[in-house]
Design an enzyme around this catalytic site. Structure first.
Site, PDB file in Angstrom:
ATOM      1  N   GLY A 246      33.645  26.484  23.746  1.00 11.54           N
ATOM      2  CA  GLY A 246      34.896  27.218  23.611  1.00 11.54           C
ATOM      3  C   GLY A 246      36.069  26.534  24.276  1.00 11.54           C
ATOM      4  O   GLY A 246      36.249  25.311  24.182  1.00 11.54           O
ATOM      5  N   ASP A 266      28.643  24.799  34.378  1.00 18.85           N
ATOM      6  CA  ASP A 266      28.348  26.030  33.651  1.00 18.85           C
ATOM      7  C   ASP A 266      27.017  26.568  34.135  1.00 18.85           C
ATOM      8  O   ASP A 266      26.285  25.898  34.878  1.00 18.85           O
ATOM      9  CB  ASP A 266      28.334  25.802  32.131  1.00 18.85           C
ATOM     10  CG  ASP A 266      28.965  26.975  31.384  1.00 18.85           C
ATOM     11  OD1 ASP A 266      28.589  28.123  31.678  1.00 18.85           O
ATOM     12  OD2 ASP A 266      29.827  26.749  30.524  1.00 18.85           O
ATOM     13  N   ASP A 289      25.530  28.560  38.782  1.00 20.49           N
ATOM     14  CA  ASP A 289      26.135  29.868  38.589  1.00 20.49           C
ATOM     15  C   ASP A 289      27.218  30.008  39.654  1.00 20.49           C
ATOM     16  O   ASP A 289      26.918  30.159  40.842  1.00 20.49           O
ATOM     17  CB  ASP A 289      25.079  30.961  38.746  1.00 20.49           C
ATOM     18  CG  ASP A 289      25.663  32.366  38.623  1.00 20.49           C
ATOM     19  OD1 ASP A 289      26.902  32.496  38.462  1.00 20.49           O
ATOM     20  OD2 ASP A 289      24.890  33.332  38.695  1.00 20.49           O
ATOM     21  N   ASN A 314      38.155  27.688  34.663  1.00 16.85           N
ATOM     22  CA  ASN A 314      38.153  28.269  33.323  1.00 16.85           C
ATOM     23  C   ASN A 314      37.081  29.343  33.147  1.00 16.85           C
ATOM     24  O   ASN A 314      37.246  30.247  32.332  1.00 16.85           O
ATOM     25  CB  ASN A 314      37.937  27.159  32.283  1.00 16.85           C
ATOM     26  CG  ASN A 314      37.577  27.714  30.928  1.00 16.85           C
ATOM     27  OD1 ASN A 314      38.404  28.286  30.236  1.00 16.85           O
ATOM     28  ND2 ASN A 314      36.311  27.563  30.539  1.00 16.85           N
ATOM     29  N   TYR A 379      38.778  43.297  33.953  1.00 16.02           N
ATOM     30  CA  TYR A 379      39.260  41.977  33.510  1.00 16.02           C
ATOM     31  C   TYR A 379      40.730  41.785  33.885  1.00 16.02           C
ATOM     32  O   TYR A 379      41.127  40.738  34.425  1.00 16.02           O
ATOM     33  CB  TYR A 379      39.068  41.867  31.999  1.00 16.02           C
ATOM     34  CG  TYR A 379      39.426  40.527  31.402  1.00 16.02           C
ATOM     35  CD1 TYR A 379      38.583  39.436  31.554  1.00 16.02           C
ATOM     36  CD2 TYR A 379      40.600  40.366  30.668  1.00 16.02           C
ATOM     37  CE1 TYR A 379      38.898  38.204  30.991  1.00 16.02           C
ATOM     38  CE2 TYR A 379      40.926  39.140  30.097  1.00 16.02           C
ATOM     39  CZ  TYR A 379      40.075  38.071  30.264  1.00 16.02           C
ATOM     40  OH  TYR A 379      40.393  36.851  29.703  1.00 16.02           O
TER      41      TYR A 379
END
Length: 473
Positions: A246, A266, A289, A314, A379
């Site tokens: 993405g 990631d 993580d 990100n 969020y």
């Protein structure tokens, strides 16, 4: 995710049908491609009284190879341009309305210090806007209002924001409009920012206000290394979290294309995708993580030997529910990954000197963090917190020459937005000045500009990558 409506109305049959039915016809945006010229065409120059940025602008235009034409408001431009060896001419009002004649409009409003001096703004844009081609660029330059010498000057310079945001909504046809405030003494630091806003790299960035100020009290040493505009990040090391796919993968790709060695991070379950992404870029993969308590120390240890120049936060998740139905675990996990993990990682890298002086931190926020969103209290709280980090840390990091900024994406075509209900997805696409969603590369190119060595004067900024969304400020 493909936008079927955008493709249809830009086909021969779809275009005719859209015109006959009066349907909106979003422009196919011109984005940066390495096999095409980044800068070409005519740029029209306008100015208010006593323009103070002309020397810097002439130097920039000469370096990018565009040809300028002077509007009558910019009477001093032609002799100055000639001294810089620029090809230049005069814009004739009779030419207004000739579609596609101009590639960009650039107005120096730095000398305007009273609201009675706005007439040149009207004259310039009245005469030139209809001659601006598809996917053209509008850039207005001024002085930061908060640094102005008088209330009247502050008032006049602040008024430019209303002008620019309205121009972005009026122009359509893939045209962007942005405002750059240049602090006194920072005139030589405008090139990277103006190159970004004048180029196809800023295809989905419009209606934004950016401030350029000196990043350090002292001038850079005369032997400071120069950089290649084609690969400005050569020799730099960049850490990108959430890099497997993405937007994160797009960020890694653009930074690598600009010369950086990318270290992607990631979660372990995304290890295969992360390895595949970084292998194509000759980068390095770290499987952690970031929410784990030990992750900051592990990342710092993995980077310790060579250090890092750029950190891009990100990684992020969503767990949407109205707050009355949201579990404590859903609340906490979003805050922890989207916000607290950034704080912990930066603390570890800064304390150990692993993020080098003159480094760059860029965080991914969201327009939800600016405007809020129903069903996203967790969020939106996390993304507003990211903005708070940027604003609070910028002054602290200035002494080391480190900048910290954030991008706030709007509707971006990703796997996540592809899962949205059709009505919400279409609303997200159309409710902006471009009438379409952005692409991951739009976010990536904006981050690359903020990571650029020439962007040392840009810090504490929140830049929306949203096609000038109608949601929020």
């Amino acid at each position: 995710m493909n936008d079927s409506y955008l493709k249809f109305v830009n086909s021969p049959f779809g275009g005719r049908l859209a015109r006959s039915l009066g349907l909106p016809k979003p422009e196919v945006l011109r984005r940066y491609r390495a096999d095409r010229p980044e800068f070409d065409g005519l740029i029209a120059i306008g100015a208010g009284r006593e323009p103070r940025l002309f020397d810097a602008l002439a130097s920039l235009i000469a370096s990018i190879g565009m040809t300028s034409v002077a509007h009558e408001s910019a009477g001093l431009w032609v002799p100055l341009a000639n001294r810089h060896g620029l090809m230049t001419g005069r814009f004739e009002p009779a030419e207004a309305g000739a579609p596609g004649k101009l590639a960009a409009l650039l107005f120096d409003a730095s000398g305007i210090d009273d609201s009675s001096q706005f007439q040149p703004l009207h004259g310039f844009f009245h005469d030139t806007l209809r001659s601006l081609g598809k996917c053209g660029r509008i850039v207005v330059l001024g002085r930061p209002p908060e640094a102005c010498a008088s209330p009247r000057q502050w008032t006049a310079q602040r008024a430019l924001e209303g002008l620019v945001r309205s121009l972005g909504k009026e122009a359509r046809r893939g045209i962007t409009a942005n405002l750059v405030y240049v602090a006194h003494g920072s005139e030589s630091a405008i090139d990277a920012t103006l190159r970004f806003f004048l180029s196809p790299r800023s295809a989905y960035v419009s209606g934004q206000v950016v401030r350029i100020a000196g990043n350090r009290n002292q001038a850079p040493p005369p032997d400071a290394p120069a950089f290649d505009w084609r690969q400005p990040l050569a020799g730099k090391r960049a850490l990108v979290t959430g890099a497997a796919r993405g937007i994160g993968a797009a960020i890694a790709s653009v930074l690598a294309a600009e010369g950086a060695h990318v270290i992607g991070v990631d979660i372990p379950s995304a290890r295969d995708a992360l390895d595949a992404t970084l292998r194509q870029l000759n980068g390095s993969a770290l499987s952690f993580d970031i929410a784990a308590p030990e992750a900051p120390a592990q990342i710092a240890a993995a980077l310790d030997e060579l250090g890092v120049d750029i950190v891009v936060h990100n990684a992020g998740i969503t767990k949407d529910k109205t707050i009355a139905r949201m579990t404590d675990a859903a609340w906490q996990s979003v805050l922890d990954i989207n916000l607290s993990a950034q704080e912990r990682i930066d603390d570890a890298l800064l304390a150990g000197g692993i993020l080098r002086d003159d480094g760059r931190i860029v965080a991914v926020s969201s327009i939800s963090g600016i405007a809020g969103n129903a069903g996203q209290t967790n969020y939106a709280t996390s993304k507003a917190g990211v903005i708070g980090r940027v604003e609070s840390m910028a002054p602290q990091l200035r002494a080391r020459g480190i900048t910290i900024n954030a991008v706030a994406p709007g509707f971006i075509e990703t796997q996540m937005t592809a899962k949205m209900p059709l009505a919400l997805r279409e609303a997200g696409r159309r409710m902006n000045s471009m009438s379409q969603g952005g692409q991951p590369v739009d976010v990536a190119q904006t981050i690359a500009w903020l990571a650029h060595p020439g962007s040392a004067g840009v810090t504490g900024q929140i830049v929306r990558v949203c096609g000038q969304s109608l949601i929020g400020a």
